[in-house]
Scaffold this active site. Structure first.
Site, PDB file in Angstrom:
ATOM      1  N   GLY A  37     -11.871   8.113   5.819  1.00 39.37           N
ATOM      2  CA  GLY A  37     -12.655   8.694   6.482  1.00 39.37           C
ATOM      3  C   GLY A  37     -14.102   8.282   6.894  1.00 39.37           C
ATOM      4  N   LYS A  72       0.577  -0.988  -0.124  1.00 40.95           N
ATOM      5  CA  LYS A  72       0.085   0.506   0.102  1.00 40.95           C
ATOM      6  C   LYS A  72       0.341   0.922   0.104  1.00 40.95           C
ATOM      7  CE  LYS A  72      -3.439   2.935   2.353  1.00 40.95           C
ATOM      8  NZ  LYS A  72      -3.430   3.447   3.462  1.00 40.95           N
ATOM      9  N   ASN A 122     -10.098   1.678   9.538  1.00 33.82           N
ATOM     10  CA  ASN A 122      -9.249   1.401  10.628  1.00 33.82           C
ATOM     11  C   ASN A 122      -9.585   1.999  11.713  1.00 33.82           C
ATOM     12  OD1 ASN A 122      -5.813   1.963  12.049  1.00 33.82           O
ATOM     13  ND2 ASN A 122      -7.106   0.884  12.518  1.00 33.82           N
ATOM     14  N   SER A 123      -9.510   3.397  11.690  1.00 28.33           N
ATOM     15  CA  SER A 123     -10.337   4.527  12.854  1.00 28.33           C
ATOM     16  C   SER A 123     -11.339   3.649  13.767  1.00 28.33           C
ATOM     17  CB  SER A 123     -10.287   6.775  12.632  1.00 28.33           C
ATOM     18  OG  SER A 123      -8.587   6.492  12.140  1.00 28.33           O
TER      19      SER A 123
END
Length: 275
Positions: free
Chosen positions: A205, A117, A226-227
């Protein structure tokens, strides 16, 4: 006929294919920001993901034990490692990190894993990727036989250029990294998706399962999250919710939504009604 057989006939269980490799899940997970190693492990399991991404630079920091332990804690027979160049600010840095990432893949037994990535982010405030540095690094890495998955802004021209030089996917942001703001500029994302002949993975996002659902309904091939999972109150439950949202959104996209109309239409036909 069973539901499984019906879905197979409808071609709703299509694999995600990247660089010739098949994946059952269209949800990729990041491994940073979890409070504990167990939360990361259980969330990965609950999401049913096939691909997890790990920042190579983070693994070099011996003070951050969670990522180091996670590499040893996960079953790499069932998961595919996607090393990423997060933290790199130049193309040259990203190229060096990519080489380390390939070595890491070999160390866990994935000797044929050339995935990387690609992130080139010089902007420390908004974390927007550098389009010129990304294209430069991608060109080099493709020549070195990497399967390059570049993280980009919402730029249809750059997306097409990266496809043309041989990248395996494009990964446009939904909104800024870690913001949880959902999808910005949906029309631009649609242009990228419609023009692409390689998988489009929306990255960054996503804040809620409804965001994930919307992204998949647009026609995105996969999501990287992820977040939204790691920073939720219950990451394991949120990982499972994201799994369902991605699957539902994909099926909805393949089903084709009804056309929108300017006026109401009765749900029941008026023909044949006895007065």
């Amino acid at each position: 006929m069973s539901l499984t057989n019906f879905l197979e006939q409808q071609n709703l269980n299509q694999d995600l294919i990247i660089a010739g490799k098949h994946f059952k899940s269209r949800l990729m997970l990041g491994t940073g920001k979890y409070k504990t190693l167990n939360l990361a492990k259980y969330s990965i399991h609950a999401s049913d993901t096939a691909i997890v991404t790990v920042a190579i630079r983070r693994l070099q920091d011996i003070k951050i034990q969670t990522s180091l332990n996670l590499i040893h804690a996960l079953n790499w027979q069932d998961l595919w490692l996607l090393p990423n160049t997060a933290g790199c600010t130049t193309a040259e840095e990203a190229i060096r990190m990519a080489s380390l990432g390939r070595e890491l893949s070999k160390k866990i037994g994935q000797t044929n894993n050339n995935f990387i990535k690609l992130e080139v982010i010089p902007d420390s405030q908004y974390l927007f990727p550098d389009p010129i540095g990304t294209l430069k690094a991608a060109e080099y890495l493709v020549r070195k036989n990497f399967a390059v998955l570049p993280y980009i802004g919402q730029d249809p021209i750059l997306a097409k250029q990266l496809e043309e030089i041989g990248c395996s996917t494009v990964m446009p942001l939904g909104s800024p990294i870690g913001s949880g703001q959902g999808l910005y500029n949906i029309e631009t994302l649609q242009i990228i998706i419609e023009n692409a002949k390689i998988p489009v993975v929306i990255d960054a996002g996503i804040g809620t399962p409804s965001d994930a659902l919307k992204a998949m309904e647009l026609g995105a091939d996969a999501l990287l999250i992820n977040s939204a999972i790691a920073r939720s109150d219950n990451p394991v439950k949120m990982a499972f919710a994201m799994k369902l949202a991605v699957e539902s959104g994909r099926i909805a996209y393949l089903s084709g939504r009804m056309s929108q109309k300017s006026k109401a239409q009765a749900s029941s036909p008026v023909q044949g009604i006895v007065h």
